[in-house]
Scaffold this active site. Structure first.
Site, PDB file in Angstrom:
ATOM      1  N   LYS A 108       0.818  -1.225   0.000  1.00 33.27           N
ATOM      2  CA  LYS A 108       0.000   0.000   0.000  1.00 33.27           C
ATOM      3  C   LYS A 108       0.846   1.267   0.000  1.00 33.27           C
ATOM      4  O   LYS A 108       0.373   2.345  -0.336  1.00 33.27           O
ATOM      5  CB  LYS A 108      -0.989  -0.022   1.161  1.00 33.27           C
ATOM      6  CG  LYS A 108      -2.061  -1.070   0.943  1.00 33.27           C
ATOM      7  CD  LYS A 108      -3.134  -1.074   2.009  1.00 33.27           C
ATOM      8  CE  LYS A 108      -4.255  -2.044   1.641  1.00 33.27           C
ATOM      9  NZ  LYS A 108      -3.817  -3.450   1.584  1.00 33.27           N
TER      10      LYS A 108
HETATM   11  C1  LIG Z   1      -4.344  -4.478   0.809  1.00 30.69           C
HETATM   12  C2  LIG Z   1      -3.548  -5.722   0.656  1.00 30.69           C
HETATM   13  C3  LIG Z   1      -3.885  -6.715  -0.304  1.00 30.69           C
HETATM   14  C4  LIG Z   1      -5.094  -6.609  -1.209  1.00 30.69           C
HETATM   15  O1  LIG Z   1      -4.967  -5.593  -2.189  1.00 30.69           O
HETATM   16  P1  LIG Z   1      -6.262  -5.079  -2.962  1.00 30.69           P
HETATM   17  O2  LIG Z   1      -5.816  -3.944  -3.794  1.00 30.69           O
HETATM   18  O3  LIG Z   1      -7.241  -4.659  -1.899  1.00 30.69           O
HETATM   19  O4  LIG Z   1      -6.783  -6.218  -3.765  1.00 30.69           O
HETATM   20  C5  LIG Z   1      -3.076  -7.846  -0.389  1.00 30.69           C
HETATM   21  N1  LIG Z   1      -2.008  -8.011   0.432  1.00 30.69           N
HETATM   22  C6  LIG Z   1      -1.674  -7.102   1.360  1.00 30.69           C
HETATM   23  C7  LIG Z   1      -0.507  -7.369   2.247  1.00 30.69           C
HETATM   24  C8  LIG Z   1      -2.412  -5.912   1.506  1.00 30.69           C
HETATM   25  O5  LIG Z   1      -2.065  -5.012   2.445  1.00 30.69           O
END
Ligand SMILES: *Cc1c(COP(=O)(O)O)cnc(C)c1O
Length: 483
Positions: A108
């Site tokens: 993120k």
């Molecule tokens: C948020 C997140 C995801 C999922 O990503 P999306 O864009 O919501 O599909 C997968 N793995 C981790 C570690 C995350 O923080």
């Protein structure tokens, strides 16, 4: 380049407006009205920041190019330790795109290092004078990445609410030790849904909006439905492809598959946009955990959120209503009227079924699979045994599904969190003793692997805790006025 709402084509916005507003006024998501094409081949060998600039300027044409260049440099330089877009090779056919070299060790950071800068700039471009207050309910990764991204931004304050019984100790400390005069963090009595409900109530509270307006302030969200969170994620699909060309594994034009551990469908959707721009992506493989609502939808065309919710070892994928899928439905041939109808059915009855044409269009690019908890732990062990490579449970879901659905093309698995963020689970999967204390576990995993944990995680134990308030979900609405 204009954007319009997935639920009403006539509701249009510039990129800056889409990023400042987040959700379209009718509840739809902003999507680009056309897909800019890019000659990716000529970007071979260029640094991450330059590929990023070439892509972002096409989607954000209203932004000043010098601003964009600087924002990109400051987002993906030192704070990723020079490892933005890092691609690890497991075999000639299997790669791990390590998206966790940023400030909070989760993918993120790619969105939340850049988006706050885009939002502050949008305020200036649109003549917004007052203050923007960002409210975030989080079950973990979003809160820390958003705090890191918004800390120190001018005219913006951010308040993060996490459930007192929800996050891991590391995740909690990542939030409560965050520096910056414009950040605040609260532990909320209850679970994630309680925190989320409290934040939603704040957003719909008219009296609060009125009082904030008197102080010249407005609420906003850092949620993943914002276009500003999606667009930065297109870049690493391109850099991965180009690296494999440079390494001689692909000649430009040959297909490359990506397997993405998916929750809210934002990360994988960015891959779909990369493909529309002309990047030779073969399949996008959606990997779900035991909450397999997406995998089922991509198989059957029926989205059914009426099902049991499982808490798993990959909590960031524990989602039943996956917001960004709405963008794909719109682009794949569902009209705005249809999308509006399906989303109405989802809100009212918890599900909908798309037409065969739409499902076929989607299945032309997307494949899907899922892994249960036993398979996830076995996969962590298998990937380590066969390749000497450590991965966290989210990434392991994707490795498992990638292996099961492998075809001709090589596969890049998106590795979304550092294994050290989930040291206890990883140690357990490897058959090692897993200390109760998370810092002990982190050090045990370091000793086992011989590789140091990211500094931002190991140093948390020594950082002063700044935020200790525990509040009831009902009090969330009073916080914006106190900030
Ligand atoms: C948020 C997140 C995801 C999922 O990503 P999306 O864009 O919501 O599909 C997968 N793995 C981790 C570690 C995350 O923080």
């Amino acid at each position: 380049m204009e954007y319009s709402s997935t639920r009403d084509q006539n509701l249009k916005a510039s990129a800056a407006r889409a990023i400042l507003t987040g959700l379209a006024p009718d509840g739809g998501l902003f999507v680009p009205n056309s897909f800019p094409s890019l000659d990716f081949e000529r970007l071979q060998g260029k640094p991450y920041t330059q590929v990023a600039f070439s892509i972002l300027r096409l989607f954000l044409p209203d932004y000043d190019e010098d601003f964009l260049k600087k924002a990109i440099e400051s987002s993906y330089g030192d704070n990723f330790g020079g490892k933005a877009g890092e691609l690890a090779k497991l075999t000639d056919d299997l790669y791990s795109l390590e998206l966790w070299h940023g400030p909070t060790s989760a993918f993120k950071d790619y969105a939340l290092q850049l988006m706050p800068k885009l939002l502050v700039e949008a305020r200036g471009m649109l003549g917004e004078k007052g203050e923007t207050i960002i409210l975030v309910a989080t079950s973990g990764d979003t809160g820390s990445a958003a705090l890191a991204g918004y800390s120190g931004r001018e005219k913006v304050k951010i308040a993060v609410f996490y459930p007192d019984s929800g996050t891991s100790l590391l995740q909690q400390l990542q939030m409560t030790t965050q520096t910056g005069g414009n950040v605040a963090v609260y532990s909320v009595r209850g679970n994630f849904d309680d925190a989320q409900r409290g934040v939603k109530r704040a957003f719909t509270n008219r009296e609060l909006a009125q009082k904030l307006a008197e102080k010249d302030a407005k609420l906003s969200s850092a949620n993943s439905i914002n276009w500003g969170r999606l667009v930065p994620q297109i870049v690493y699909y391109a850099t991965s492809y180009l690296k494999l060309c440079q390494a001689g594994r692909l000649s430009y034009g040959q297909p490359l598959d990506f397997c993405v551990p998916t929750g809210n469908f934002g990360d994988i959707m960015a891959g779909w946009y990369a493909k529309q721009m002309g990047l030779p992506i073969g399949r996008l493989i959606c990997a779900s955990n035991k909450n397999n609502v997406l995998a089922e939808f991509l198989e059957t065309g029926r989205y059914n959120a009426n099902r049991d919710f499982f808490k798993t070892s990959s909590p960031s994928m524990d989602i039943l209503v996956s917001s960004n899928l709405e963008r794909l439905l719109y682009h794949a041939g569902g009209s705005d009227a249809k999308v509006k109808d399906w989303m109405g059915q989802l809100a009212g009855q918890g599900g909908y079924t798309v037409d065969t044409g739409v499902l076929e269009a989607i299945r032309g690019t997307f494949a899907a699979g899922w892994a249960d908890e036993t398979e996830v732990f076995a996969e962590i062990q298998c990937i380590h045994r066969e390749h000497g490579y450590l991965c966290d449970p989210h990434t392991a879901v994707a490795f498992k599904v990638a292996g099961a659905l492998k075809q001709q093309a090589p596969v890049v698995v998106l590795s979304t969190a550092s294994p050290y963020k989930f040291s206890r689970e990883v140690l357990g999967a490897l058959g090692q003793p897993a200390p109760e204390n998370e810092f002990d576990a982190l050090r045990a995993l370091e000793a086992f692997s011989g590789v140091k944990a990211p500094e931002n995680l190991s140093s948390l134990a020594d950082k002063p805790v700044r935020f200790t308030d525990i509040i009831d979900a009902e009090s969330i609405e009073t916080i914006p006025l106190e900030l």
